[in-house]
Design a protein around this motif. Structure first.
Motif, PDB file in Angstrom:
ATOM      1  N   THR A  36       0.863  -1.181   0.000  1.00  0.00           N
ATOM      2  CA  THR A  36       0.000   0.000   0.000  1.00  0.00           C
ATOM      3  C   THR A  36       0.893   1.222   0.000  1.00  0.00           C
ATOM      4  N   TYR A  37       0.632   2.185  -0.893  1.00  0.00           N
ATOM      5  CA  TYR A  37       1.441   3.416  -0.903  1.00  0.00           C
ATOM      6  C   TYR A  37       1.151   4.215   0.361  1.00  0.00           C
ATOM      7  N   PRO A  38       2.182   4.866   0.908  1.00  0.00           N
ATOM      8  CA  PRO A  38       1.953   5.685   2.105  1.00  0.00           C
ATOM      9  C   PRO A  38       0.858   6.717   1.826  1.00  0.00           C
TER      10      PRO A  38
ATOM     11  N   ASP B 127      -5.386   4.629   1.272  1.00  0.00           N
ATOM     12  CA  ASP B 127      -6.144   3.738   2.153  1.00  0.00           C
ATOM     13  C   ASP B 127      -6.501   2.432   1.436  1.00  0.00           C
ATOM     14  N   ARG B 128      -6.046   2.310   0.170  1.00  0.00           N
ATOM     15  CA  ARG B 128      -6.390   1.129  -0.605  1.00  0.00           C
ATOM     16  C   ARG B 128      -5.094   0.437  -1.026  1.00  0.00           C
ATOM     17  N   PRO B 129      -4.985  -0.872  -0.814  1.00  0.00           N
ATOM     18  CA  PRO B 129      -3.743  -1.534  -1.235  1.00  0.00           C
ATOM     19  C   PRO B 129      -3.588  -1.488  -2.755  1.00  0.00           C
ATOM     20  N   ALA B 130      -2.357  -1.194  -3.214  1.00  0.00           N
ATOM     21  CA  ALA B 130      -2.099  -1.195  -4.649  1.00  0.00           C
ATOM     22  C   ALA B 130      -1.926  -2.634  -5.118  1.00  0.00           C
ATOM     23  N   LEU B 131      -1.385  -3.479  -4.226  1.00  0.00           N
ATOM     24  CA  LEU B 131      -1.267  -4.913  -4.509  1.00  0.00           C
ATOM     25  C   LEU B 131      -1.795  -5.662  -3.305  1.00  0.00           C
TER      26      LEU B 131
ATOM     27  N   GLY C  55      -4.101  -5.695 -17.313  1.00  0.00           N
ATOM     28  CA  GLY C  55      -5.129  -5.225 -16.387  1.00  0.00           C
ATOM     29  C   GLY C  55      -5.399  -3.764 -16.644  1.00  0.00           C
ATOM     30  N   PRO C  56      -6.539  -3.300 -16.181  1.00  0.00           N
ATOM     31  CA  PRO C  56      -6.890  -1.904 -16.432  1.00  0.00           C
ATOM     32  C   PRO C  56      -5.950  -0.931 -15.716  1.00  0.00           C
ATOM     33  N   SER C  57      -6.060   0.313 -16.079  1.00  0.00           N
ATOM     34  CA  SER C  57      -5.233   1.347 -15.460  1.00  0.00           C
ATOM     35  C   SER C  57      -5.454   1.364 -13.947  1.00  0.00           C
ATOM     36  N   GLY C  58      -4.371   1.493 -13.203  1.00  0.00           N
ATOM     37  CA  GLY C  58      -4.499   1.556 -11.753  1.00  0.00           C
ATOM     38  C   GLY C  58      -4.593   0.191 -11.088  1.00  0.00           C
ATOM     39  N   ALA C  59      -4.430  -0.890 -11.871  1.00  0.00           N
ATOM     40  CA  ALA C  59      -4.570  -2.233 -11.314  1.00  0.00           C
ATOM     41  C   ALA C  59      -3.413  -2.598 -10.398  1.00  0.00           C
ATOM     42  N   GLY C  60      -2.277  -1.887 -10.549  1.00  0.00           N
ATOM     43  CA  GLY C  60      -1.114  -2.185  -9.704  1.00  0.00           C
ATOM     44  C   GLY C  60       0.045  -2.758 -10.495  1.00  0.00           C
ATOM     45  N   LYS C  61      -0.037  -2.673 -11.819  1.00  0.00           N
ATOM     46  CA  LYS C  61       0.990  -3.298 -12.649  1.00  0.00           C
ATOM     47  C   LYS C  61       2.364  -2.660 -12.450  1.00  0.00           C
ATOM     48  N   SER C  62       2.408  -1.324 -12.539  1.00  0.00           N
ATOM     49  CA  SER C  62       3.720  -0.655 -12.389  1.00  0.00           C
ATOM     50  C   SER C  62       4.256  -0.806 -10.975  1.00  0.00           C
ATOM     51  N   THR C  63       3.351  -0.969 -10.026  1.00  0.00           N
ATOM     52  CA  THR C  63       3.793  -1.150  -8.645  1.00  0.00           C
ATOM     53  C   THR C  63       4.647  -2.412  -8.534  1.00  0.00           C
ATOM     54  N   ILE C  64       4.285  -3.449  -9.310  1.00  0.00           N
ATOM     55  CA  ILE C  64       5.095  -4.677  -9.289  1.00  0.00           C
ATOM     56  C   ILE C  64       6.518  -4.368  -9.754  1.00  0.00           C
TER      57      ILE C  64
ATOM     58  N   SER D 296      10.360   1.513 -19.196  1.00  0.00           N
ATOM     59  CA  SER D 296       9.104   1.886 -18.567  1.00  0.00           C
ATOM     60  C   SER D 296       8.272   2.777 -19.464  1.00  0.00           C
ATOM     61  N   GLN D 297       7.080   3.085 -18.994  1.00  0.00           N
ATOM     62  CA  GLN D 297       6.194   3.901 -19.805  1.00  0.00           C
ATOM     63  C   GLN D 297       6.650   5.353 -19.779  1.00  0.00           C
ATOM     64  N   ARG D 298       7.474   5.703 -18.793  1.00  0.00           N
ATOM     65  CA  ARG D 298       7.997   7.064 -18.739  1.00  0.00           C
ATOM     66  C   ARG D 298       9.506   7.016 -18.789  1.00  0.00           C
TER      67      ARG D 298
ATOM     68  N   ASP E  50       7.556  -2.237 -18.988  1.00  0.00           N
ATOM     69  CA  ASP E  50       6.337  -1.665 -18.414  1.00  0.00           C
ATOM     70  C   ASP E  50       5.724  -0.707 -19.436  1.00  0.00           C
ATOM     71  N   GLU E  51       4.778  -1.223 -20.195  1.00  0.00           N
ATOM     72  CA  GLU E  51       4.137  -0.426 -21.250  1.00  0.00           C
ATOM     73  C   GLU E  51       5.195   0.174 -22.168  1.00  0.00           C
ATOM     74  N   ALA E  52       6.164  -0.660 -22.546  1.00  0.00           N
ATOM     75  CA  ALA E  52       7.290  -0.150 -23.333  1.00  0.00           C
ATOM     76  C   ALA E  52       6.829   0.426 -24.659  1.00  0.00           C
TER      77      ALA E  52
ATOM     78  N   THR F 163       1.381  -4.696 -19.717  1.00  0.00           N
ATOM     79  CA  THR F 163       0.697  -3.969 -20.788  1.00  0.00           C
ATOM     80  C   THR F 163      -0.796  -3.906 -20.524  1.00  0.00           C
ATOM     81  N   HIS F 164      -1.442  -2.843 -21.014  1.00  0.00           N
ATOM     82  CA  HIS F 164      -2.889  -2.962 -21.020  1.00  0.00           C
ATOM     83  C   HIS F 164      -3.409  -3.016 -22.452  1.00  0.00           C
ATOM     84  N   ASN F 165      -2.449  -3.068 -23.358  1.00  0.00           N
ATOM     85  CA  ASN F 165      -2.810  -3.204 -24.756  1.00  0.00           C
ATOM     86  C   ASN F 165      -2.661  -4.680 -25.146  1.00  0.00           C
TER      87      ASN F 165
HETATM   88  N1  ATP Z   1       3.785   6.945  -5.911  1.00  0.00           N
HETATM   89  C1  ATP Z   1       2.507   6.658  -5.603  1.00  0.00           C
HETATM   90  N2  ATP Z   1       1.974   7.145  -4.467  1.00  0.00           N
HETATM   91  C2  ATP Z   1       0.703   6.847  -4.137  1.00  0.00           C
HETATM   92  N3  ATP Z   1      -0.108   6.080  -4.876  1.00  0.00           N
HETATM   93  C3  ATP Z   1       0.359   5.565  -6.017  1.00  0.00           C
HETATM   94  C4  ATP Z   1       1.696   5.834  -6.442  1.00  0.00           C
HETATM   95  N4  ATP Z   1       1.896   5.196  -7.605  1.00  0.00           N
HETATM   96  C5  ATP Z   1       0.739   4.561  -7.893  1.00  0.00           C
HETATM   97  N5  ATP Z   1      -0.179   4.773  -6.941  1.00  0.00           N
HETATM   98  C6  ATP Z   1      -1.533   4.218  -6.901  1.00  0.00           C
HETATM   99  O1  ATP Z   1      -1.431   2.799  -6.811  1.00  0.00           O
HETATM  100  C7  ATP Z   1      -2.366   2.176  -7.668  1.00  0.00           C
HETATM  101  C8  ATP Z   1      -1.662   1.272  -8.660  1.00  0.00           C
HETATM  102  O2  ATP Z   1      -0.851   2.061  -9.491  1.00  0.00           O
HETATM  103  P1  ATP Z   1       0.048   1.461 -10.650  1.00  0.00           P
HETATM  104  O3  ATP Z   1       0.894   2.557 -11.161  1.00  0.00           O
HETATM  105  O4  ATP Z   1       0.727   0.239 -10.177  1.00  0.00           O
HETATM  106  O5  ATP Z   1      -1.063   1.087 -11.736  1.00  0.00           O
HETATM  107  P2  ATP Z   1      -0.883   0.507 -13.194  1.00  0.00           P
HETATM  108  O6  ATP Z   1      -1.591  -0.775 -13.205  1.00  0.00           O
HETATM  109  O7  ATP Z   1       0.541   0.515 -13.585  1.00  0.00           O
HETATM  110  O8  ATP Z   1      -1.701   1.560 -14.048  1.00  0.00           O
HETATM  111  P3  ATP Z   1      -1.407   2.138 -15.528  1.00  0.00           P
HETATM  112  O9  ATP Z   1      -1.893   1.106 -16.470  1.00  0.00           O
HETATM  113  O10 ATP Z   1      -2.244   3.366 -15.595  1.00  0.00           O
HETATM  114  O11 ATP Z   1       0.054   2.413 -15.615  1.00  0.00           O
HETATM  115  C9  ATP Z   1      -3.153   3.296  -8.336  1.00  0.00           C
HETATM  116  O12 ATP Z   1      -4.353   3.443  -7.621  1.00  0.00           O
HETATM  117  C10 ATP Z   1      -2.269   4.511  -8.164  1.00  0.00           C
HETATM  118  O13 ATP Z   1      -3.046   5.670  -8.035  1.00  0.00           O
END
Ligand code: ATP
Ligand code: MG
Length: 571
Positions: free
Chosen positions: A343-345, A348-352, A369-378, A416-418, A493-495, A524-526
């Motif tokens: 969970t990001y500091p 209130d919702r776990p990212a993974l 998975g859709p945007s915000g699913a937690g992929k980049s967090t991995i 990465s995507q950025r 990551d979304e290369a 990828t989400h594509n």
């Molecule tokens: N640095 C951060 N601080 C707080 N919350 C974050 C941070 N980075 C991501 N999040 C949140 O964690 C959740 C997962 O984000 P993540 O970037 O892993 O999604 P994603 O699956 O890669 O999405 P996308 O397809 O848009 O790249 C999202 O709800 C996002 O808002």
């Protein structure tokens, strides 16, 4: 007070240099006192028209002090600048060493302009601690002692009066003016910080501001900060003037007191009028030592503020602490992710939330998975930008927290995507991934990543943040970096995000080609050409909701099949 002591402690290795500078400062003012006393002696003696030989000693004195004052002042500048730069260098290196492990987790909440200001200005202002805070009081104390001995030699009463006015000039006036100036220095520092953040935002975001017609708005905010800062600076100048007048007043008080207490001694013949004149001039010269003291007191405030800002960052605990005895990076590179939660500091919702999957050695796994699913967090957890709250990631059977994070990052190439490109040449941007690479290798990497036309432009500037390159070229440059890094594990990551279909197709081919034999995790989400992956892991709201090959997932007709049909116009 604590901050001040910590700051003073940082300059401890330079204590001897600082003492030397203070002593030389004392010698400079001492020469000034000597010069004025000898001059007074010479002028008053000459007024009595004695034989020229009687003036000799005075002439020698004036010459000696006149020359020594210049020479010593020069030495003082030399030593104090030298010391200052040594201290600044040390502080900068110390700060940078402390900041580096904090990135990116602990720095996320600081704006880059603010960090820049801390590195540049706050550290610069700490120079004052040494040059303007610690040194002048030592010099002033020594001068006070000297005058006590000189004046006391003739008259204790006169010496007491001089001491009293020196205490006023050295303690009361600085404390009073510093009190009046309270908040001014701090306010100026804060406003400068604000201005810097605004200015950097304005320059970097100029295109956006133009588009939204907000340039004037930003300029106005900048002007407001400037006006506030000017008002504070005016106030500071006024207080400075007040301080100088009060010091002058104390000096004149001392002179009057000497005349008052020593004139009767001249009348009674206990001392000569020449002595009186010399003492008066010497005392006047000694007040030079008290002028910098207000600066001392005022600077303490600014320095403590700068120190607080630095220590705030220094004291932040890095998210990831390298193990004391890191294991060597494993030979096998199969990846096992088990029960991962994060969970990001402040969120209130776990990212993974309990994510498990694996990638066999040399295999390819896709995470969709859709945007915000937690992929980049991995990705962030894999390269240990953050630590998982629960669960673990292991490579070749070894938990990655047993590895040196830097060795880990060297062995995982992330596209990465950025992609961040530095405002330097294309060559330098590529060398980041492989500092030792030859131009030949750079060209090969460019050709493989489909940037053959850049081969002859290695020395071209990539522009601020790579602005001189198109989005597709930037992504390809990231792939070129990946090729150069030649790591056994590749995370994409979304290369290929934000690219047109043709460019994407070409880049995917390149990626397939260059990542042969490596362990690949592709995010990828594509859902394009998904047959290439051994397994597809479907992530939704931080949870794995499906996994299997593209074929099986399509057949099972779940979330993935729905996504796929939507994207392929069969919804
Ligand atoms: N640095 C951060 N601080 C707080 N919350 C974050 C941070 N980075 C991501 N999040 C949140 O964690 C959740 C997962 O984000 P993540 O970037 O892993 O999604 P994603 O699956 O890669 O999405 P996308 O397809 O848009 O790249 C999202 O709800 C996002 O808002
Ligand atoms: Mg992402």
């Amino acid at each position: 007070m604590k901050t001040f002591l910590r700051l003073a402690g940082l300059t401890r290795p330079f204590a001897w240099w600082m003492l030397l500078a203070a002593l030389i400062g004392f010698a400079t003012i001492g020469s000034g006192i000597g010069l004025l006393m000898a001059s007074a002696w010479l002028i008053t003696t000459a007024a009595l028209m004695p034989a020229l030989s009687a003036l000799q000693i005075g002439i020698t004195g004036v010459r000696f002090f006149g020359i020594s004052r210049g020479v010593i002042r020069y030495a003082e500048r030399l030593i104090s600048h030298n010391t200052t730069f040594r201290i600044l260098t040390r502080l900068r290196v110390w700060f940078y060493d402390a900041v580096e492990p904090l990135a990116p987790a602990r720095l996320a909440s600081y704006r880059s302009a603010d960090l820049l200001k801390r590195i540049v200005d706050d550290i610069q202002s700490l120079e004052n601690i040494y040059a303007r805070v610690l040194s002048p009081p030592v010099t002033a104390a020594l001068v006070t002692l000297l005058m006590w001995l000189v004046v006391g030699h003739w008259s204790l009463a006169a010496a007491e009066g001089v001491l009293a006015s020196q205490l006023v000039a050295g303690l009361a006036v600085p404390l009073l003016t510093a009190r009046l100036a309270a908040g001014t220095a701090r306010g100026i520092t804060t406003l400068q910080g604000e201005q810097q953040v605004l200015a950097v935002d304005m320059v970097q975001g100029m295109s956006e501001l133009r588009v939204f017609g907000m340039v004037g708005d930003y300029a106005e905010r900048l002007r407001e900060a400037e006006a506030k800062k000017l008002a504070l600076q005016k106030r500071a100048a006024l207080i400075e003037g007040l301080h100088e007048s009060l010091t002058g007043l104390a000096m004149n008080g001392a002179v009057i007191w000497i005349l008052f207490s020593m004139t009767p001694m001249v009348q009674s013949g206990a001392i000569s009028p020449i002595t009186l004149a010399s003492v008066v001039f010497g005392v006047m010269a000694s007040f030079e030592a008290f002028l910098p003291l207000t600066g001392s007191v005022q600077n303490i405030e600014a320095d403590v503020r700068a120190g607080d800002r630095l220590f705030e960052i220094i004291d932040a605990k890095p998210e990831v602490v390298p193990p004391a005895k890191p294991e060597a990076f494993p030979k096998r590179t199969d990846i096992e992710v088990s029960n991962l939660a994060f969970t990001y500091p402040g969120s209130d919702r776990p990212a993974l939330d309990g994510v498990s999957f694996s990638v066999p050695q040399g295999g390819r796994t896709a995470i969709v998975g859709p945007s915000g699913a937690g992929k980049s967090t991995i990705t962030s957890l894999m390269v240990r930008f953050w630590n998982p709250a629960q669960g673990e990631i292991s490579i070749g059977g070894m938990n990655i927290d047993k590895l040196d994070p830097e060795a880990l990052r060297r062995n995982i190439a992330v596209v990465s995507q950025r992609t961040y490109l530095f405002g330097q040449t294309i060559r330098e941007n590529l060398l980041l991934a492989a500092p030792e690479a030859t131009d030949e290798q750079l060209r090969r990497a460019l050709t493989l990543s489909g940037l053959g036309e850049l081969q002859s432009r290695l020395d071209d500037w990539a522009g601020q943040h790579g602005m001189n390159l198109s989005g597709g070229e930037r992504q390809r440059l990231a792939v070129a970096r990946m090729i150069l890094q030649d790591a056994p594990v590749i995370v994409l990551d979304e290369a290929t995000a934000n690219l047109d279909a043709l460019t994407e197709e070409a880049l995917l081919d390149t990626l397939d080609h260059t990542s042969k034999g490596k362990t690949v995790l592709a995010i990828t989400h594509n859902l394009h050409r998904m047959e290439r992956y051994d397994e597809v892991v479907v992530l939704h709201q931080g949870k794995v909701i499906e996994r299997g090959s593209h074929e099986t997932l399509l057949k099972s007709d779940g979330f993935y099949a729905g996504m796929w049909r939507l994207q392929h116009g069969q919804g």
